[in-house]
Design an enzyme around this catalytic site. Structure first.
Site, PDB file in Angstrom:
ATOM      1  N   ASP A 122       0.886  -1.163   0.000  1.00 60.58           N
ATOM      2  CA  ASP A 122       0.000   0.000   0.000  1.00 60.58           C
ATOM      3  C   ASP A 122       0.924   1.213   0.000  1.00 60.58           C
ATOM      4  O   ASP A 122       1.503   1.562   1.032  1.00 60.58           O
ATOM      5  CB  ASP A 122      -0.892  -0.042   1.251  1.00 60.58           C
ATOM      6  CG  ASP A 122      -1.828   1.161   1.351  1.00 60.58           C
ATOM      7  OD1 ASP A 122      -1.586   2.180   0.677  1.00 60.58           O
ATOM      8  OD2 ASP A 122      -2.795   1.073   2.143  1.00 60.58           O
ATOM      9  N   ASP A 123       1.080   1.777  -1.186  1.00 59.71           N
ATOM     10  CA  ASP A 123       2.021   2.895  -1.349  1.00 59.71           C
ATOM     11  C   ASP A 123       1.232   4.193  -1.462  1.00 59.71           C
ATOM     12  O   ASP A 123       0.884   4.803  -0.453  1.00 59.71           O
ATOM     13  CB  ASP A 123       2.899   2.609  -2.578  1.00 59.71           C
ATOM     14  CG  ASP A 123       3.909   3.702  -2.835  1.00 59.71           C
ATOM     15  OD1 ASP A 123       4.378   4.309  -1.862  1.00 59.71           O
ATOM     16  OD2 ASP A 123       4.247   3.949  -4.016  1.00 59.71           O
ATOM     17  N   ARG A 170      -1.751   4.260  -2.612  1.00 58.46           N
ATOM     18  CA  ARG A 170      -3.118   3.776  -2.406  1.00 58.46           C
ATOM     19  C   ARG A 170      -3.995   3.972  -3.657  1.00 58.46           C
ATOM     20  O   ARG A 170      -5.180   3.652  -3.652  1.00 58.46           O
ATOM     21  CB  ARG A 170      -3.751   4.487  -1.201  1.00 58.46           C
ATOM     22  CG  ARG A 170      -4.594   3.591  -0.367  1.00 58.46           C
ATOM     23  CD  ARG A 170      -4.923   4.186   0.980  1.00 58.46           C
ATOM     24  NE  ARG A 170      -4.246   3.434   2.031  1.00 58.46           N
ATOM     25  CZ  ARG A 170      -4.330   3.696   3.328  1.00 58.46           C
ATOM     26  NH1 ARG A 170      -5.050   4.727   3.745  1.00 58.46           N
ATOM     27  NH2 ARG A 170      -3.715   2.953   4.204  1.00 58.46           N
ATOM     28  N   THR A 171      -3.431   4.484  -4.724  1.00 57.01           N
ATOM     29  CA  THR A 171      -4.220   4.748  -5.937  1.00 57.01           C
ATOM     30  C   THR A 171      -4.765   3.461  -6.537  1.00 57.01           C
ATOM     31  O   THR A 171      -5.963   3.376  -6.842  1.00 57.01           O
ATOM     32  CB  THR A 171      -3.334   5.452  -6.988  1.00 57.01           C
ATOM     33  OG1 THR A 171      -2.639   6.510  -6.347  1.00 57.01           O
ATOM     34  CG2 THR A 171      -4.150   5.990  -8.139  1.00 57.01           C
ATOM     35  N   THR A 172      -3.892   2.476  -6.724  1.00 63.54           N
ATOM     36  CA  THR A 172      -4.315   1.205  -7.316  1.00 63.54           C
ATOM     37  C   THR A 172      -5.307   0.497  -6.397  1.00 63.54           C
ATOM     38  O   THR A 172      -6.328  -0.028  -6.850  1.00 63.54           O
ATOM     39  CB  THR A 172      -3.088   0.290  -7.545  1.00 63.54           C
ATOM     40  OG1 THR A 172      -2.155   0.987  -8.364  1.00 63.54           O
ATOM     41  CG2 THR A 172      -3.477  -1.020  -8.203  1.00 63.54           C
ATOM     42  N   TRP A 184      11.949   2.388  -0.307  1.00 59.33           N
ATOM     43  CA  TRP A 184      11.751   1.407  -1.367  1.00 59.33           C
ATOM     44  C   TRP A 184      11.948   0.001  -0.804  1.00 59.33           C
ATOM     45  O   TRP A 184      12.963  -0.305  -0.199  1.00 59.33           O
ATOM     46  CB  TRP A 184      12.688   1.657  -2.544  1.00 59.33           C
ATOM     47  CG  TRP A 184      12.330   0.756  -3.703  1.00 59.33           C
ATOM     48  CD1 TRP A 184      12.970  -0.385  -4.080  1.00 59.33           C
ATOM     49  CD2 TRP A 184      11.218   0.921  -4.587  1.00 59.33           C
ATOM     50  NE1 TRP A 184      12.316  -0.952  -5.163  1.00 59.33           N
ATOM     51  CE2 TRP A 184      11.238  -0.176  -5.494  1.00 59.33           C
ATOM     52  CE3 TRP A 184      10.194   1.879  -4.709  1.00 59.33           C
ATOM     53  CZ2 TRP A 184      10.280  -0.325  -6.503  1.00 59.33           C
ATOM     54  CZ3 TRP A 184       9.248   1.717  -5.712  1.00 59.33           C
ATOM     55  CH2 TRP A 184       9.312   0.625  -6.596  1.00 59.33           C
ATOM     56  N   PRO A 219      11.874 -10.116  -3.025  1.00 65.12           N
ATOM     57  CA  PRO A 219      12.748 -11.146  -3.597  1.00 65.12           C
ATOM     58  C   PRO A 219      12.394 -11.486  -5.049  1.00 65.12           C
ATOM     59  O   PRO A 219      13.288 -11.817  -5.838  1.00 65.12           O
ATOM     60  CB  PRO A 219      12.540 -12.354  -2.668  1.00 65.12           C
ATOM     61  CG  PRO A 219      11.278 -12.091  -1.919  1.00 65.12           C
ATOM     62  CD  PRO A 219      11.151 -10.602  -1.835  1.00 65.12           C
ATOM     63  N   TRP A 220      11.114 -11.382  -5.416  1.00 61.64           N
ATOM     64  CA  TRP A 220      10.739 -11.748  -6.791  1.00 61.64           C
ATOM     65  C   TRP A 220      11.240 -10.741  -7.811  1.00 61.64           C
ATOM     66  O   TRP A 220      11.198 -11.025  -9.008  1.00 61.64           O
ATOM     67  CB  TRP A 220       9.218 -11.945  -6.926  1.00 61.64           C
ATOM     68  CG  TRP A 220       8.381 -10.865  -6.330  1.00 61.64           C
ATOM     69  CD1 TRP A 220       8.049  -9.673  -6.899  1.00 61.64           C
ATOM     70  CD2 TRP A 220       7.755 -10.885  -5.045  1.00 61.64           C
ATOM     71  NE1 TRP A 220       7.260  -8.951  -6.052  1.00 61.64           N
ATOM     72  CE2 TRP A 220       7.058  -9.670  -4.906  1.00 61.64           C
ATOM     73  CE3 TRP A 220       7.706 -11.807  -3.998  1.00 61.64           C
ATOM     74  CZ2 TRP A 220       6.325  -9.345  -3.753  1.00 61.64           C
ATOM     75  CZ3 TRP A 220       6.984 -11.487  -2.861  1.00 61.64           C
ATOM     76  CH2 TRP A 220       6.301 -10.275  -2.742  1.00 61.64           C
TER      77      TRP A 220
HETATM   78  P1  G4P Z   1      -1.090   1.162  -4.109  1.00 66.13           P
HETATM   79  O1  G4P Z   1      -2.466   1.559  -4.524  1.00 66.13           O
HETATM   80  O2  G4P Z   1      -1.026  -0.285  -3.714  1.00 66.13           O
HETATM   81  O3  G4P Z   1      -0.501   2.071  -3.093  1.00 66.13           O
HETATM   82  O4  G4P Z   1      -0.168   1.208  -5.378  1.00 66.13           O
HETATM   83  P2  G4P Z   1       0.238   2.464  -6.311  1.00 66.13           P
HETATM   84  O5  G4P Z   1      -0.920   2.835  -7.145  1.00 66.13           O
HETATM   85  O6  G4P Z   1       0.876   3.521  -5.476  1.00 66.13           O
HETATM   86  O7  G4P Z   1       1.295   1.815  -7.271  1.00 66.13           O
HETATM   87  C1  G4P Z   1       2.071   0.868  -6.764  1.00 66.13           C
HETATM   88  C2  G4P Z   1       2.998   0.399  -7.846  1.00 66.13           C
HETATM   89  O8  G4P Z   1       4.293   0.729  -7.417  1.00 66.13           O
HETATM   90  C3  G4P Z   1       2.899  -1.086  -7.895  1.00 66.13           C
HETATM   91  O9  G4P Z   1       3.364  -1.588  -9.113  1.00 66.13           O
HETATM   92  C4  G4P Z   1       3.873  -1.465  -6.795  1.00 66.13           C
HETATM   93  O10 G4P Z   1       4.351  -2.750  -7.017  1.00 66.13           O
HETATM   94  C5  G4P Z   1       4.952  -0.417  -6.949  1.00 66.13           C
HETATM   95  N1  G4P Z   1       5.611  -0.070  -5.692  1.00 66.13           N
HETATM   96  C6  G4P Z   1       5.334   0.959  -4.862  1.00 66.13           C
HETATM   97  N2  G4P Z   1       6.191   0.975  -3.829  1.00 66.13           N
HETATM   98  C7  G4P Z   1       7.026  -0.045  -4.010  1.00 66.13           C
HETATM   99  C8  G4P Z   1       8.156  -0.538  -3.278  1.00 66.13           C
HETATM  100  O11 G4P Z   1       8.552  -0.019  -2.226  1.00 66.13           O
HETATM  101  N3  G4P Z   1       8.771  -1.618  -3.793  1.00 66.13           N
HETATM  102  C9  G4P Z   1       8.378  -2.230  -4.955  1.00 66.13           C
HETATM  103  N4  G4P Z   1       9.060  -3.280  -5.357  1.00 66.13           N
HETATM  104  N5  G4P Z   1       7.320  -1.800  -5.678  1.00 66.13           N
HETATM  105  C10 G4P Z   1       6.663  -0.709  -5.204  1.00 66.13           C
HETATM  106  P3  G4P Z   1       2.331  -2.044 -10.250  1.00 66.13           P
HETATM  107  O12 G4P Z   1       2.182  -0.959 -11.232  1.00 66.13           O
HETATM  108  O13 G4P Z   1       1.102  -2.551  -9.582  1.00 66.13           O
HETATM  109  O14 G4P Z   1       3.088  -3.225 -10.922  1.00 66.13           O
HETATM  110  P4  G4P Z   1       3.497  -4.663 -10.338  1.00 66.13           P
HETATM  111  O15 G4P Z   1       4.902  -4.514  -9.866  1.00 66.13           O
HETATM  112  O16 G4P Z   1       2.566  -5.023  -9.213  1.00 66.13           O
HETATM  113  O17 G4P Z   1       3.347  -5.539 -11.494  1.00 66.13           O
END
Ligand code: G4P
Ligand code: MG
Length: 177
Positions: A96-97, A99-101, A150, A154-155
């Site tokens: 949960d970064d 939170r947009t997604t 950040w 591991p993946w």
């Molecule tokens: P949220 O709603 O969950 O907060 O997600 P947000 O829209 O802010 O977007 C999150 C995207 O950024 C995700 O990638 C997430 O994996 C990646 N992300 C954010 N913070 C970190 C972090 O600290 N470490 C890593 N490894 N990734 C982070 P995504 O566009 O959903 O792609 P995917 O990687 O899931 O395929």
């Protein structure tokens, strides 16, 4: 400063969340994993819950790791009413970064009237959020609340041995302060 985690760290974290879900008497009928970050956490969680996993694809960051204008659905659920309406659903993602997604996905799922919709993430970053958790959501499980840094999962590692060494070095720093 990056926060490195090993597969074992992730597994133990998921197990601790599964225990909290059980203590809470939440008994989901199915898991929805947000790809790709939610895939592995959902699969590990399912070792403890033993339910069906459905997956959805939502992409918010582009190839250059820049946020897009809004999240884009690249995969959704077949016969979605049949699968979600009246069901207890647990949505799983890794972080949960902003939170947009999460907000986008929760609102899309709520349109199909699940009996209850809960959220599980491995990590919640303590920061100002762009999105919000809809008020229909009564259960939110985060494995760990962390500062805004950040997380190296591991993946994402190309060299898993190096990843393990970095995760151990992280822990030594924590112990020694
Ligand atoms: P949220 O709603 O969950 O907060 O997600 P947000 O829209 O802010 O977007 C999150 C995207 O950024 C995700 O990638 C997430 O994996 C990646 N992300 C954010 N913070 C970190 C972090 O600290 N470490 C890593 N490894 N990734 C982070 P995504 O566009 O959903 O792609 P995917 O990687 O899931 O395929
Ligand atoms: Mg993701």
């Amino acid at each position: 400063m990056k926060y490195y985690l090993s597969y074992n760290d992730i597994h133990k974290l998921v197990k601790s969340i599964a225990e909290r879900i059980a203590e809470d008497n939440y008994n989901p009928d199915l898991i929805v994993a947000i790809g790709t970050g939610g895939f592995i956490p959902a699969r590990i969680l399912n070792t403890f819950l033993n339910r069906t996993i459905l997956t959805v694809g939502i992409k918010y960051y582009d190839e250059n790791n820049q946020p897009k204008e809004f999240p884009e659905t690249i995969q959704w659920i077949d016969e979605v009413e049949k699968k979600l309406t009246g069901k207890r659903v647990l949505l799983v993602d890794e972080v949960d970064d902003s939170r947009t997604t999460l907000e986008y996905c929760l609102r899309e799922l709520l349109k199909h009237n699940p009996e209850e919709l809960a959220v599980m993430v491995l990590h919640n970053k303590k920061k100002e959020k762009k999105g919000s958790i809809p008020e229909e959501i009564k259960r939110y499980y985060a494995g760990e609340e962390i500062e805004d840094m950040w997380i190296a999962y591991p993946w994402d590692a190309e060299d898993i041995e190096e990843q393990d060494r970095s995760s151990k070095a992280n822990k030594r720093r924590e112990v020694s302060g």
